[in-house]
Structures are given as structure tokens and as C-alpha cells.
Design a protein around this motif. Structure first.
Motif, PDB file in Angstrom:
ATOM      1  N   LEU A   1       0.858  -1.183   0.000  1.00  0.00           N
ATOM      2  CA  LEU A   1       0.000   0.000   0.000  1.00  0.00           C
ATOM      3  C   LEU A   1       0.895   1.234   0.000  1.00  0.00           C
ATOM      4  O   LEU A   1       1.645   1.466   0.945  1.00  0.00           O
TER       5      LEU A   1
ATOM      6  N   VAL B   1      -9.941   2.463  -9.176  1.00  0.00           N
ATOM      7  CA  VAL B   1     -10.930   1.571  -8.562  1.00  0.00           C
ATOM      8  C   VAL B   1     -12.228   2.294  -8.216  1.00  0.00           C
ATOM      9  O   VAL B   1     -13.199   1.639  -7.825  1.00  0.00           O
TER      10      VAL B   1
ATOM     11  N   CYS C   1      -2.231  -2.243 -10.169  1.00  0.00           N
ATOM     12  CA  CYS C   1      -2.149  -1.059  -9.329  1.00  0.00           C
ATOM     13  C   CYS C   1      -3.559  -0.523  -9.096  1.00  0.00           C
ATOM     14  O   CYS C   1      -4.252  -0.138 -10.043  1.00  0.00           O
ATOM     15  N   LEU C   2      -3.993  -0.523  -7.850  1.00  0.00           N
ATOM     16  CA  LEU C   2      -5.314  -0.035  -7.476  1.00  0.00           C
ATOM     17  C   LEU C   2      -5.206   1.452  -7.148  1.00  0.00           C
ATOM     18  O   LEU C   2      -4.993   1.842  -6.002  1.00  0.00           O
ATOM     19  N   ASP C   3      -5.343   2.272  -8.176  1.00  0.00           N
ATOM     20  CA  ASP C   3      -5.183   3.710  -7.988  1.00  0.00           C
ATOM     21  C   ASP C   3      -6.420   4.307  -7.327  1.00  0.00           C
ATOM     22  O   ASP C   3      -7.535   3.789  -7.478  1.00  0.00           O
TER      23      ASP C   3
ATOM     24  N   PHE D   1      -7.129   4.290  -4.244  1.00  0.00           N
ATOM     25  CA  PHE D   1      -7.647   3.275  -3.327  1.00  0.00           C
ATOM     26  C   PHE D   1      -8.364   3.901  -2.129  1.00  0.00           C
ATOM     27  O   PHE D   1      -9.337   3.340  -1.621  1.00  0.00           O
ATOM     28  N   ASP D   2      -7.892   5.051  -1.675  1.00  0.00           N
ATOM     29  CA  ASP D   2      -8.511   5.681  -0.506  1.00  0.00           C
ATOM     30  C   ASP D   2      -9.933   6.142  -0.789  1.00  0.00           C
ATOM     31  O   ASP D   2     -10.712   6.355   0.139  1.00  0.00           O
TER      32      ASP D   2
ATOM     33  N   LEU E   1     -12.195   4.412  -1.905  1.00  0.00           N
ATOM     34  CA  LEU E   1     -13.112   3.326  -1.560  1.00  0.00           C
ATOM     35  C   LEU E   1     -13.577   3.411  -0.117  1.00  0.00           C
ATOM     36  O   LEU E   1     -14.383   2.591   0.312  1.00  0.00           O
TER      37      LEU E   1
ATOM     38  N   GLN F   1     -14.678  -3.220  -1.461  1.00  0.00           N
ATOM     39  CA  GLN F   1     -13.647  -3.712  -0.546  1.00  0.00           C
ATOM     40  C   GLN F   1     -13.827  -5.199  -0.267  1.00  0.00           C
ATOM     41  O   GLN F   1     -12.849  -5.957  -0.234  1.00  0.00           O
TER      42      GLN F   1
ATOM     43  N   LEU G   1     -12.524  -7.191  -3.096  1.00  0.00           N
ATOM     44  CA  LEU G   1     -11.067  -7.249  -3.179  1.00  0.00           C
ATOM     45  C   LEU G   1     -10.450  -8.205  -2.169  1.00  0.00           C
ATOM     46  O   LEU G   1      -9.305  -8.623  -2.338  1.00  0.00           O
TER      47      LEU G   1
ATOM     48  N   ALA H   1      -1.765  -0.924  -3.960  1.00  0.00           N
ATOM     49  CA  ALA H   1      -2.795   0.103  -3.806  1.00  0.00           C
ATOM     50  C   ALA H   1      -2.139   1.456  -3.575  1.00  0.00           C
ATOM     51  O   ALA H   1      -1.150   1.558  -2.847  1.00  0.00           O
TER      52      ALA H   1
ATOM     53  N   GLY I   1      -2.965   5.631  -2.670  1.00  0.00           N
ATOM     54  CA  GLY I   1      -3.969   6.583  -2.233  1.00  0.00           C
ATOM     55  C   GLY I   1      -3.368   7.704  -1.412  1.00  0.00           C
ATOM     56  O   GLY I   1      -2.330   7.529  -0.766  1.00  0.00           O
TER      57      GLY I   1
END
Length: 451
Positions: free
Chosen positions: A151, A181, A218-220, A222-223, A225, A249, A252, A287, A289
Motif C-alpha cells: 500500500l 478503482v 495497481c489499485l489507484d 484506493f482511498d 473506496l 472492498q 477485493l 494500492a 492513495g
């Protein structure tokens, strides 16, 4: 009614087998058997139904997976041919030590973030070593390096996504997907579900399932979510349905630690469309964020927030949210939980890497070495000389720091003036000279020698 079914002796065995081999239903049978094998279900009865390696309608499928040799059965959901092709690709990739990977980052133009840069270099090295030991040395899964999910968190424009792309796509050359995401929703609702991330990875690998199973997602953002809180949410699941927050969430959770997952091979809204099983044991998830406001959330938990007439006014330090929290906040699971991230999901990340807000000297390097150098080449190709005074560089860096947008703010401050210069000089083929300088606190443009 008389029984019109032919006697068993009236049927020619060879012709029956030939008809069955030409039967279009055979393809669907083979696909079902492949799906059956990929899920890791029991295969003891597979020999009996196939009829052996040298005869029977499924002999080609039998030979492809070498079912006669129990040791040759795929244990990770990939066929022997897929594993062999992945091994060939890995042999073509140069083995780089973490120090070599960091040097390659600098050569590709990455600046700043020394701590995160080194952490990323080690992550990339361990990922490649896991792949080599799995596909080239055929080590058991228990002997492989641990699968890691990271992360990256820090202020916007600090280089989180850029580092991921440069490390795995540009330097190492493995399939890499950077996905926003926030477009995902819980399965069954309008929007992409999390399985579509595997579809994108499959496409980036040229639709090669084995090579895609070695990639990076890459979970761009992420925050973003982080689930919204409401007074209607009770302990446990609550009475409100958050399909783009908690719903995603939860989707995932399995993907970040599961062994396999089905995914659609197309990008249409086709719930009943073709699906393929993707092995997950070698896919890395990173991830990224900003997590703006996380520090304030932690202070509320600790009871440090002050209100009322006697409260001390604190300066806004959101631009340095990650640089000042250190290990204390990174390990504060309750702060992330109150922020809106499931503790179970946070636990899927073995490492939390902070990214510091970029200092003025780093922004200056990025501005001169990457942004301005690129525009100088473009102007030169048009026969125009681009001159940018020293005070302009300081002005642009100061504006980026004021906006608190990191490296992204550099382009926003400089590009409008370069666009005006390009409008006046490009396409005339008469040459000229463009000068950017500061007059009365503003960037002014002077064009010399152009028609």
C-alpha cells in the motif's frame, strides 16, 4: 410401439468414434474439462472418461496436460504449455539487483522519494525472483518467496502511481495495469466489478493467461473506496447498502489473498459471457492513495482534537500527512477503520510505504530534467529556441508547492505560457526565439525573430 434402437453390433465402433471427434459438442466438453481442471478439483476419474492417451475423442486434451504422469499435472491452474511459455519470457528478462533497479529508476527520470524508491526496488526484485523460482526452477509453493501486496500512501503528486508503472512496466516488462478503482461497484450493480481488473491484466499480457498471472495490478485512488458513514449503520453490516465502498472492498478481499478467480474475457456487460479462471498466487497488488485527513482521524481517536474557545488553532498540515505520521499511524488499524477501510482488507497488505511531499529541490529537478527538457526538444524540432529564465523556474516551483499538488502542479503552472508560445511560433518555419521571464510578479512571454 416396437423398439427401433439399433443393436449394439450394428454400430461400427471406428465410425462412431470418428463422428464423435467431429461433433461440435467436443469443444464444449473440452472447455468444461479445462475449467474442471483449473479449479483444482479432483481428477482421479479424468483418465476413465478420456479413454487413454492414444485414443478417444479427447486424446488431444489428454496429451496436452500429460495426464498419464501424475507429477506433470498443473498445480497452479496453468497447463504445461503455458508454464513453458512463461519460462521462456522470464529467461529473456535481465536479472537486476535492487541497487540496479533503483539506478534504472533514476535513469528513467524518477526523482525524489529515496525511501519509497528503495522499498519499491526490493519489492520488484522479490517479485521477479518468485517468478523465476516458480517457473524456471519449479520449486514447491512453500519454498517460494512470500507473495507481497503493498500500500503506497502519500500526498497527491508524490509519485506513487508513477513509481509502479516505471518499475514493473517500463523496467521489468511484466504485464502491468493501473486501474482507477472508483469506477468499480459491488458485483450485480451497474459499473465494473473487481474481476474486470483481471480482464485488463489479461489484455495487457496479449491474452496470454499464464503471462497475465505474473503481472501487477495497481489499485489507484484506493482511498476513495473509504465507505461513507451514516447514522443508519449499526454494528456489523448495517442497514445501508454501500455498493461502491464496502461492497468493492469485500470483493477485493478474496482477490488479494485467493488462489484463483474467474474473470470475463470481454469488457461488455455480459454476466453470462465466457469466463476464464485466473491463477492469483503470483499476481501482485499495489494500492495507491492520498488518504487525506487520516491524521485528523487518528487524533480524534486519541482524543487530541480540541474544540471550543480555548482550542488552539493548528496550521493545516494535510500536505505532509504521511511524512509526519511515521510508523505510529501506519500501524494504527483503528484509524484506517474509522477512515472507512475494512481492517480485513488492510491486513491483506504486508507493507505500507509512505511517500513524502516533494521538496522544492526535487520539484526543481523534475521541472528541469523532464518537463522543460521535453518542451525544449519539441520547440527545437520546430526551429524555435526556448529560453526560460531562472526566476521563472523558481516561480513555477513555488506555485506548485502552494497548490499542494506535487509534480502535477508544475505542468499546470508552466504549460499555459508554453502553449501561447507554440501558438505564435509553430508551423511558420521561420525560426525564432521564445523567452519566458518574470515581470511584475507574473510570467511574461517574448517572441523574437518569428514571422
Amino acid at each position: 410401439m416396437p423398439d427401433e434402437r439399433p443393436e449394439c453390433g450394428d454400430v461400427d465402433d471406428d465410425s462412431a468414434i470418428e463422428d464423435l471427434e467431429n461433433d461440435p459438442l467436443e469443444e464444449s466438453i473440452e472447455e468444461d474439462l479445462k475449467s474442471f481442471l483449473y479449479t483444482g478439483d479432483d481428477h482421479d476419474d479424468l483418465k476413465l472418461t478420456s479413454g487413454g492417451p492414444d485414443h478417444g475423442p479427447l486424446s488431444s486434451f489428454y496429451n496436452e496436460f500429460n495426464l498419464e504422469d501424475e507429477d506433470a499435472l498443473p498445480t497452479d491452474g496453468l497447463s504445461n504449455s503455458e508454464r513453458s511459455e512463461v519460462a521462456d519470457r522470464l529467461e529473456e528478462i535481465e536479472i537486476l539487483a535492487p541497487t540496479d533497479i533503483e539506478q534504472a529508476l533514476l535513469e528513467h527520470g524518477y526523482r525524489g522519494q529515496g525511501y519509497a524508491r528503495r522499498a519499491g526496488a526490493v519489492l520488484a526484485y522479490r517479485h521477479m525472483q518468485r517468478l523465476r523460482r516458480d517457473f524456471l526452477e519449479n520449486l514447491p509453493a512453500d519454498d517460494l518467496p512470500t507473495r507481497e501486496n503493498y500500500l503506497f500512501l502519500g500526498a497527491t503528486g508524490a509519485g506513487k502511481t508513477y513509481l509502479t508503472e516505471m518499475l514493473f512496466r517500463d523496467i521489468l516488462g511484466v504485464p502491468t495495469v493501473v486501474a482507477d478503482v472508483t469506477r468499480c461497484s459491488e458485483t450485480g450493480y451497474i459499473g465494473d466489478d473487481v474481476q474486470m481488473l483481471l480482464s485488463e491484466l489479461y489484455e495487457s499480457a496479449g491474452q496470454h493467461r499464464g503471462w497475465a498471472s505474473c503481472g501487477v495490478v495497481c489499485l489507484d485512488e484506493f482511498d476513495k473506496l473509504a465507505a461513507s458513514r451514516s447514522s443508519a449503520r449499526f454494528a456489523g453490516e448495517g442497514t445501508t447498502k454501500d455498493v461502491s465502498g464496502f461492497g468493492v472492498q469485500r470483493g477485493l478481499l478474496t482477490m488479494l489473498s485467493g488462489k484463483s478467480s474467474p474473470f470475463p474475457t470481454d469488457f461488455g456487460f455480459s454476466g453470462m459471457g465466457q469466463r476464464v479462471t485466473m491463477p492469483l498466487r503470483n499476481i501482485m497488488f499495489i494500492a495507491c492513495g492520498a488518504f487525506s485527513g487520516l491524521k485528523e482521524t487518528a487524533e480524534l481517536i486519541r482524543g487530541r482534537a480540541e474544540i471550543g474557545f480555548t482550542a488552539k488553532i493548528k496550521p493545516d498540515t494535510d500536505d505532509s500527512i504521511v511524512s509526519r505520521i511515521g510508523a505510529e499511524l501506519l500501524e494504527n488499524t483503528k484509524a484506517f477503520s474509522n477512515y472507512g477501510i475494512l481492517p480485513e482488507l488492510l491486513g491483506r497488505f504486508s507493507r505500507l510505504v509512505p511517500f513524502q511531499p516533494l521538496e522544492a529541490d526535487v520539484l526543481r529537478q523534475i521541472l528541469e530534467d523532464i518537463l522543460i527538457e521535453s518542451y525544449r526538444k519539441e520547440f527545437k524540432n520546430e526551429g524555435v529556441e526556448l529560453v526560460i529564465r531562472e526566476e521563472v523556474l523558481e516561480h513555477v516551483v513555488g506555485a506548485a508547492r502552494t497548490r499542494e499538488t506535487g509534480a502535477r502542479g508544475l505542468r499546470a503552472s508552466l504549460v499555459p505560457h508554453l502553449e501561447e508560445a507554440a501558438f505564435q511560433t509553430f508551423g511558420h518555419k521561420t525560426g525564432g526565439r521564445v523567452i519566458l521571464q518574470i515581470e511584475n510578479g507574473e510570467v511574461e512571454l517574448t517572441v523574437e525573430g518569428a514571422a
